[in-house]
Design a protein around this motif. Structure first.
Motif, PDB file in Angstrom:
ATOM      1  N   GLU A 152      -1.262  -4.333  -3.742  1.00 62.88           N
ATOM      2  CA  GLU A 152      -0.243  -5.380  -3.818  1.00 62.88           C
ATOM      3  C   GLU A 152       0.920  -4.946  -4.708  1.00 62.88           C
ATOM      4  OE1 GLU A 152      -2.154  -9.772  -3.215  1.00 62.88           O
ATOM      5  OE2 GLU A 152      -2.314  -8.899  -5.207  1.00 62.88           O
ATOM      6  N   ARG A 153       2.081  -5.504  -4.413  1.00 66.77           N
ATOM      7  CA  ARG A 153       3.233  -5.325  -5.295  1.00 66.77           C
ATOM      8  C   ARG A 153       4.011  -6.638  -5.325  1.00 66.77           C
ATOM      9  NH1 ARG A 153       7.314  -1.371  -1.806  1.00 66.77           N
ATOM     10  NH2 ARG A 153       7.843  -2.899  -0.184  1.00 66.77           N
ATOM     11  N   TYR A 154       4.786  -6.819  -6.378  1.00 68.66           N
ATOM     12  CA  TYR A 154       5.571  -8.045  -6.521  1.00 68.66           C
ATOM     13  C   TYR A 154       7.024  -7.767  -6.176  1.00 68.66           C
ATOM     14  CZ  TYR A 154       7.389 -12.402  -8.372  1.00 68.66           C
ATOM     15  OH  TYR A 154       8.010 -13.617  -8.502  1.00 68.66           O
ATOM     16  N   ASP A 155       7.569  -8.573  -5.260  1.00 66.85           N
ATOM     17  CA  ASP A 155       8.971  -8.478  -4.844  1.00 66.85           C
ATOM     18  C   ASP A 155       9.781  -9.460  -5.686  1.00 66.85           C
ATOM     19  OD1 ASP A 155      11.453  -8.639  -3.618  1.00 66.85           O
ATOM     20  OD2 ASP A 155      10.657  -8.459  -1.589  1.00 66.85           O
ATOM     21  N   PHE A 156      10.632  -8.944  -6.579  1.00 65.98           N
ATOM     22  CA  PHE A 156      11.391  -9.812  -7.479  1.00 65.98           C
ATOM     23  C   PHE A 156      12.480 -10.595  -6.747  1.00 65.98           C
ATOM     24  CE2 PHE A 156       9.447  -6.960 -10.516  1.00 65.98           C
ATOM     25  CZ  PHE A 156       9.141  -7.799 -11.577  1.00 65.98           C
ATOM     26  N   ASP A 157      13.021 -10.059  -5.655  1.00 66.84           N
ATOM     27  CA  ASP A 157      14.060 -10.766  -4.913  1.00 66.84           C
ATOM     28  C   ASP A 157      13.515 -12.033  -4.271  1.00 66.84           C
ATOM     29  OD1 ASP A 157      16.069  -8.990  -5.538  1.00 66.84           O
ATOM     30  OD2 ASP A 157      15.679  -7.710  -3.804  1.00 66.84           O
ATOM     31  N   ASP A 165       1.314  -0.385   1.672  1.00 70.16           N
ATOM     32  CA  ASP A 165       0.456   0.749   2.037  1.00 70.16           C
ATOM     33  C   ASP A 165       0.762   1.956   1.155  1.00 70.16           C
ATOM     34  OD1 ASP A 165      -0.760  -0.647   4.109  1.00 70.16           O
ATOM     35  OD2 ASP A 165       0.781  -0.080   5.546  1.00 70.16           O
ATOM     36  N   VAL A 166      -0.285   2.565   0.660  1.00 70.56           N
ATOM     37  CA  VAL A 166      -0.163   3.834  -0.051  1.00 70.56           C
ATOM     38  C   VAL A 166      -0.732   4.895   0.895  1.00 70.56           C
ATOM     39  CG1 VAL A 166      -0.829   5.175  -2.073  1.00 70.56           C
ATOM     40  CG2 VAL A 166      -0.454   2.708  -2.278  1.00 70.56           C
ATOM     41  N   SER A 167       0.135   5.739   1.412  1.00 68.21           N
ATOM     42  CA  SER A 167      -0.279   6.692   2.440  1.00 68.21           C
ATOM     43  C   SER A 167      -1.215   7.760   1.884  1.00 68.21           C
ATOM     44  CB  SER A 167       0.945   7.353   3.074  1.00 68.21           C
ATOM     45  OG  SER A 167       1.710   8.030   2.093  1.00 68.21           O
TER      46      SER A 167
END
Length: 263
Positions: A152-157, A165-167
């Motif tokens: 997961e990551r957080y989108d500040f916008d 995905d981490v390839s």
């Protein structure tokens, strides 16, 4: 409140990423057991644990198994497989236009996460002895594969959490180590020094080590050493330069050993 917490977390990740530019400190723990199978052929297994971030963060667990075969009196070869469970560091990105303006603003924040890696290596080591001084050159090919993962990551916008995905990725490295050692039989001290170079299409890092083995008895000895690691600033993992102080215990036959390192 949640937005404030995320901002604080992102700010902490930012401070942490800047701290990585300076020398870091960590702890390495390793234990290894070897067994003679036949004349010239040995097998070994080992486990290890590492920390980073000034000893505060668990960095890696690993387990390995390998074999060593003595081809001639002066030449030996070995092969090893290692399973690594690594804590990948957090990543904070900024909007490009904000960097150009000199007023950085956050884009995405991906917290640290655990991911497995598989590592294979094959080595060839040549040795030559002159009186009580032994020289050795080891060439090791190392391949590491990191499977793909979803985190997961957080989108500040948009102020939302999203899957990312981490390839998967494989990496080849050639490690060249030159060592000199005082190896007089039954000597109380056996000092040594070596330098190891890591190459992957370009120089990645250099390790320089100086230490000694101290003979306690026929079946027991300890080892102490100092190691300095210098890394290329463009190297992918962005490891900091580091000073290590290590100590180990085992037998001359390497039946069982324990190594502790800190920087």
């Amino acid at each position: 409140m949640r937005k404030a917490i995320l901002s604080i977390a992102a700010a902490f990740a930012c401070i942490n990423s800047h701290a990585q530019e300076a020398d870091d400190c960590g702890l390495w723990l390793n234990t290894n057991v070897e067994k003679q199978i036949t004349k010239g052929l040995k097998a070994d297994v080992g486990v290890g644990f590492r920390t980073r971030n000034n000893f505060q963060t668990a960095d890696r667990w690993d387990a390995s198994a390998g074999i060593t075969y003595k081809l001639t009196k002066w030449l030996k070869t070995d092969a090893e497989y290692s399973f690594l469970y690594t804590n990948k560091t957090e990543k904070l990105t900024y909007k490009k236009e904000s960097l150009d303006d000199g007023m950085p603003s956050y884009n995405n924040w991906r917290p640290s996460f655990w991911t497995p890696r598989h590592r294979f290596s094959v080595s060839l080591t040549g040795q030559a002895k002159c009186h009580n001084i032994e020289f050795s050159l080891r060439e090791r090919w190392q391949y590491t594969y990191r499977p793909s993962a979803i985190t997961e990551r957080y989108d500040f916008d948009n102020e939302i959490w999203e899957d990312t995905d981490v390839s998967g990725k494989g990496k080849n490295i050639l490690r060249s180590r030159l060592q000199i050692e005082y190896s007089k039989k039954k000597a109380l001290l056996k000092p040594y020094a070596n330098v190891e170079i890591f190459n992957s299409m370009a120089l990645e890092k250099v390790r320089m080590t100086a230490g000694t083995k101290i003979r306690l008895s026929k079946r027991n000895d300890i080892e102490v050493y100092y190691r300095y690691q210098a890394t290329n600033a463009k190297e992918e993992n962005n490891e900091p330069n580091c000073h290590y102080f290590g100590a180990g215990y085992g037998s001359p036959e390497k039946v069982c050993g324990l190594s502790i390192q800190s920087c």
